[in-house]
Design a protein around this motif. Structure first.
Motif, PDB file in Angstrom:
ATOM      1  N   HIS A 167      -2.901   9.926   8.545  1.00  0.00           N
ATOM      2  CA  HIS A 167      -3.530   8.714   9.070  1.00  0.00           C
ATOM      3  C   HIS A 167      -3.325   8.532  10.571  1.00  0.00           C
ATOM      4  CE1 HIS A 167      -2.533   7.385   4.763  1.00  0.00           C
ATOM      5  NE2 HIS A 167      -3.757   7.842   4.784  1.00  0.00           N
ATOM      6  N   CYS A 174       1.010  -0.493   7.897  1.00  0.00           N
ATOM      7  CA  CYS A 174      -0.064   0.500   7.748  1.00  0.00           C
ATOM      8  C   CYS A 174      -1.396  -0.073   8.217  1.00  0.00           C
ATOM      9  CB  CYS A 174      -0.165   0.960   6.296  1.00  0.00           C
ATOM     10  SG  CYS A 174      -0.947  -0.222   5.161  1.00  0.00           S
ATOM     11  N   TYR A 175      -2.383   0.800   8.294  1.00  0.00           N
ATOM     12  CA  TYR A 175      -3.716   0.397   8.733  1.00  0.00           C
ATOM     13  C   TYR A 175      -4.367  -0.579   7.755  1.00  0.00           C
ATOM     14  CZ  TYR A 175      -5.593   3.761   5.371  1.00  0.00           C
ATOM     15  OH  TYR A 175      -5.904   4.433   4.222  1.00  0.00           O
ATOM     16  N   GLN A 176      -4.033  -0.473   6.484  1.00  0.00           N
ATOM     17  CA  GLN A 176      -4.621  -1.389   5.509  1.00  0.00           C
ATOM     18  C   GLN A 176      -4.072  -2.809   5.680  1.00  0.00           C
ATOM     19  OE1 GLN A 176      -5.174   0.289   1.432  1.00  0.00           O
ATOM     20  NE2 GLN A 176      -4.190   2.087   2.347  1.00  0.00           N
ATOM     21  N   CYS A 177      -2.777  -2.914   5.980  1.00  0.00           N
ATOM     22  CA  CYS A 177      -2.198  -4.238   6.257  1.00  0.00           C
ATOM     23  C   CYS A 177      -2.839  -4.840   7.504  1.00  0.00           C
ATOM     24  CB  CYS A 177      -0.687  -4.131   6.448  1.00  0.00           C
ATOM     25  SG  CYS A 177       0.227  -3.817   4.932  1.00  0.00           S
ATOM     26  N   HIS A 205       0.813  -1.215   0.000  1.00  0.00           N
ATOM     27  CA  HIS A 205       0.000   0.000   0.000  1.00  0.00           C
ATOM     28  C   HIS A 205       0.852   1.273   0.000  1.00  0.00           C
ATOM     29  CE1 HIS A 205      -2.309  -3.157   2.208  1.00  0.00           C
ATOM     30  NE2 HIS A 205      -3.123  -2.898   1.203  1.00  0.00           N
ATOM     31  N   GLU A 230      -6.184  -6.228   6.620  1.00  0.00           N
ATOM     32  CA  GLU A 230      -6.088  -7.466   5.853  1.00  0.00           C
ATOM     33  C   GLU A 230      -5.593  -8.659   6.678  1.00  0.00           C
ATOM     34  OE1 GLU A 230      -3.556  -6.671   2.510  1.00  0.00           O
ATOM     35  OE2 GLU A 230      -4.957  -5.224   1.651  1.00  0.00           O
TER      36      GLU A 230
END
Length: 107
Positions: free
Chosen positions: A96, A36-39, A15, A42
């Motif tokens: 973020h 990151c927050y996306q990792c 990302h 997931e």
């Protein structure tokens, strides 16, 4: 230090992978480092929680360049530069901060 979702030795992920994307954050909810927050969304615990301001003295930010663990306050005060090795961090990460740290708002 294991960073879940990292794609290189400086903690970059799919990302965020620019030259300055070199920190990982230990998530308060699960105590694991993610780039990151996306990792975390997931691969994480499924229960994201932010670090309370009263715990900003905890080591929860990892410099991907030198491996130094910074306290949250050290990271927030760093001016986007590692205080240990002087590697640059991505200043855009501040957008973020509210996803990781209590009372930090997107700018």
């Amino acid at each position: 230090m294991k960073v879940i979702g990292s794609i290189d030795h400086e903690t970059r992920c799919k990302h965020y992978h620019t030259e300055r994307d070199r920190i990982a954050i230990k998530f308060y909810c699960c105590g694991q480092y993610y780039p990151c927050y996306q990792c975390h969304a997931e691969h994480g615990c499924g229960n994201p929680e932010v670090w309370p301001k009263s715990m900003y003295n905890q080591q929860a930010v990892l410099c991907g360049a030198c491996g130094t663990e910074l306290t949250i306050q050290q990271y927030l005060d760093s001016g986007s530069v590692c205080p240990s090795c002087h590697a640059s961090f991505n200043p855009g990460c501040s957008l973020h901060a509210h996803l990781y740290f209590e009372n930090k708002h997107a700018t």
